[in-house]
Design an enzyme around this catalytic site. Structure first.
Site, PDB file in Angstrom:
ATOM      1  N   THR A  12       0.812  -1.217   0.000  1.00  0.00           N
ATOM      2  CA  THR A  12       0.000   0.000   0.000  1.00  0.00           C
ATOM      3  C   THR A  12       0.845   1.267   0.000  1.00  0.00           C
ATOM      4  O   THR A  12       0.491   2.256  -0.646  1.00  0.00           O
ATOM      5  CB  THR A  12      -0.937   0.002   1.225  1.00  0.00           C
ATOM      6  OG1 THR A  12      -1.829  -1.113   1.137  1.00  0.00           O
ATOM      7  CG2 THR A  12      -1.747   1.289   1.305  1.00  0.00           C
ATOM      8  N   SER A  54       1.268  -7.616  -1.253  1.00  0.00           N
ATOM      9  CA  SER A  54       1.727  -8.561  -0.225  1.00  0.00           C
ATOM     10  C   SER A  54       0.861  -9.810  -0.132  1.00  0.00           C
ATOM     11  O   SER A  54       1.297 -10.830   0.409  1.00  0.00           O
ATOM     12  CB  SER A  54       1.816  -7.874   1.136  1.00  0.00           C
ATOM     13  OG  SER A  54       0.545  -7.564   1.644  1.00  0.00           O
ATOM     14  N   THR A  91       1.024  -4.694   4.238  1.00  0.00           N
ATOM     15  CA  THR A  91       0.730  -5.081   5.611  1.00  0.00           C
ATOM     16  C   THR A  91       0.050  -6.443   5.739  1.00  0.00           C
ATOM     17  O   THR A  91       0.110  -7.063   6.802  1.00  0.00           O
ATOM     18  CB  THR A  91      -0.155  -4.031   6.294  1.00  0.00           C
ATOM     19  OG1 THR A  91      -1.400  -3.917   5.589  1.00  0.00           O
ATOM     20  CG2 THR A  91       0.538  -2.677   6.322  1.00  0.00           C
ATOM     21  N   ASP A  92      -0.601  -6.929   4.675  1.00  0.00           N
ATOM     22  CA  ASP A  92      -1.408  -8.144   4.819  1.00  0.00           C
ATOM     23  C   ASP A  92      -0.583  -9.361   5.219  1.00  0.00           C
ATOM     24  O   ASP A  92      -1.058 -10.218   5.967  1.00  0.00           O
ATOM     25  CB  ASP A  92      -2.177  -8.435   3.531  1.00  0.00           C
ATOM     26  CG  ASP A  92      -3.361  -7.503   3.342  1.00  0.00           C
ATOM     27  OD1 ASP A  92      -3.749  -6.841   4.329  1.00  0.00           O
ATOM     28  OD2 ASP A  92      -3.891  -7.432   2.225  1.00  0.00           O
TER      29      ASP A  92
END
Length: 294
Positions: A12, A54, A91-92
């Site tokens: 992101t 990610s 971040t995932d």
């Protein structure tokens, strides 16, 4: 002068709006890093091509990160305390990459800072602050893999993403110390997964999943319990006997497992399931992957 390797994988932080929603955009992270980097730091850029959301990150990407870090570390071997790595990442799967790199880089005498954001650069969110935090911390921080996020520097070995929307998205669960000295580690082509017990889970469904795997992390209840089902115990035992390693962790974020505390967990240990103790699922998966790759 400090030497900083910025390894931009995607995520992101480096995205821009497109017709189908946010998507990776070239040049955003590189430009921001040049603008925010300390004046006394020399920045080396290594950008994944193509950039990776990610959600698609896996062991091949971890290996690519490790190769880039090894090359940089070799180049800066005569600069102790003046070189470090920043990895921008979505971040995932940040917790999986954090655990994987923390274990693969155990003993490396260099700080490695993971960094990401919940909002892209240029959208008045958390991206600029997180990147600046990483750029400042990587020069003075201790060796080891950490995450720079929301004003905090936290150990990456036990990351948990606990919020999918807010800037305060991560916390870190303490893990057992990682052993050095540093040696080259890579993730081999193995079939691993995280599986979860749930009420009513058919033993055959678990057996079918385990039949496709070389190893599995099994999220069990509480301090280490499971439903009293002879078929479940048989499925676990048969998988272990054929060489599938199964490592149990708690479905609770903290506290870990305590084998022997409850009779309801005895079937796990009789079947040969390993005790993951306080490990997060991500840390347990990284451990299995590393050990099955050696």
């Amino acid at each position: 002068m400090a030497e900083i390797l910025l390894l931009h994988t995607g995520g992101t932080i480096g995205m821009a709006p497109g017709p189908d929603g946010l998507a990776p955009a070239k040049g955003l992270v590189e430009a921001a890093a040049r603008r925010l980097a300390p004046a006394d730091a020399r920045l080396t850029l290594h950008v994944f091509d193509p950039l990776v959301d990610s959600s698609a990150i896996g062991p091949d990407h971890w290996n690519a990160m490790l190769e880039a870090i090894d090359t940089f570390a070799t180049r800066c071997a005569d600069m102790p305390g003046r070189a470090g790595v920043i990895i921008t990442h979505g971040t995932d799967t940040m917790a999986f990459t954090g655990a994987a790199l923390a274990q693969a880089l155990a003993g490396l005498p260099m700080p490695v800072l993971l960094c990401g954001s919940m909002q892209p650069l240029g959208m008045k969110g958390d991206a600029e602050g997180n990147l600046k935090l990483a750029l400042d911390a990587v020069r003075d921080g201790p060796a080891g893999v950490r995450l720079a996020f929301n004003g905090a520097i936290m150990a990456a070995a036990g990351l948990v993403k606990h919020n999918s929307q807010e800037a305060d998205a991560f916390r870190s669960v303490p893990q057992a110390p990682l052993a050095g000295p540093y040696r080259r580690r890579r993730f081999a082509d193995r079939r691993l997964a995280v599986l979860t017990l749930s009420p009513g889970l058919p033993a055959g469904a678990l057996a079918g999943a385990l039949a496709e795997l070389d190893g599995a992390v099994l999220r069990v209840y509480g301090a280490g319990t499971a439903m009293d089902d002879p078929k479940l115990e048989a499925a676990l035992a048969q998988a272990v006997q054929r060489g599938c390693r199964i490592r149990a962790v708690s479905q609770c974020e903290e506290g870990g497992l305590s084998p022997g505390s409850y009779a309801a967990g005895a079937l796990l240990w009789r079947a040969g399931v390993e005790n993951g103790g306080p490990e997060t699922p991500e840390a347990a998966l990284a451990r299995l992957w590393i050990e099955l790759s050696d």
